[in-house]
Design a protein around this motif. Structure first.
Motif, PDB file in Angstrom:
ATOM      1  N   ALA A   1      -6.587  -5.300  -6.685  1.00 14.77           N
ATOM      2  CA  ALA A   1      -6.334  -4.855  -5.313  1.00 14.77           C
ATOM      3  C   ALA A   1      -6.729  -5.951  -4.322  1.00 14.77           C
ATOM      4  O   ALA A   1      -7.713  -6.669  -4.537  1.00 14.77           O
TER       5      ALA A   1
ATOM      6  N   PRO B   1       0.828  -1.207   0.000  1.00 14.21           N
ATOM      7  CA  PRO B   1       0.000   0.000   0.000  1.00 14.21           C
ATOM      8  C   PRO B   1       0.865   1.261   0.000  1.00 14.21           C
ATOM      9  O   PRO B   1       1.870   1.339   0.708  1.00 14.21           O
TER      10      PRO B   1
ATOM     11  N   LEU C   1      -4.847   1.933   2.058  1.00 12.99           N
ATOM     12  CA  LEU C   1      -4.909   1.537   0.652  1.00 12.99           C
ATOM     13  C   LEU C   1      -4.578   0.049   0.535  1.00 12.99           C
ATOM     14  O   LEU C   1      -3.935  -0.533   1.408  1.00 12.99           O
TER      15      LEU C   1
END
Length: 73
Positions: free
Chosen positions: A38, A15, A20
């Motif tokens: 992701a 991240p 994130l």
């Protein structure tokens, strides 16, 4: 972690900042991003990346190549 198969690159990126996701990215031989996904953890991203690399490697191993010296038309 970065690995290659016939000039295709497979990378797991951490991240960029807290909150994130981890990113699994596949790069083509020309550097273009072919796929990115992701994940919530490194383990998930790494597992999917390894599986993708193995599938690509298996497909390259199974492709039929012409005999040595044969011309391709």
């Amino acid at each position: 972690m970065a690995e290659t198969v016939d000039d295709y690159g497979f990378v797991v990126y951490p991240p960029a900042s807290p909150g994130l996701p981890w990113l699994s990215v596949c790069f083509g031989p020309d550097g273009a991003v072919l796929d990115a996904e992701a994940f919530g953890s490194f383990e998930e991203a790494d597992l999917v990346t390894q599986r993708a690399r193995e599938v690509l490697q298996d497909s390259f191993l199974q492709r039929k190549l012409p005999p040595a010296g044969a011309a391709i038309h």
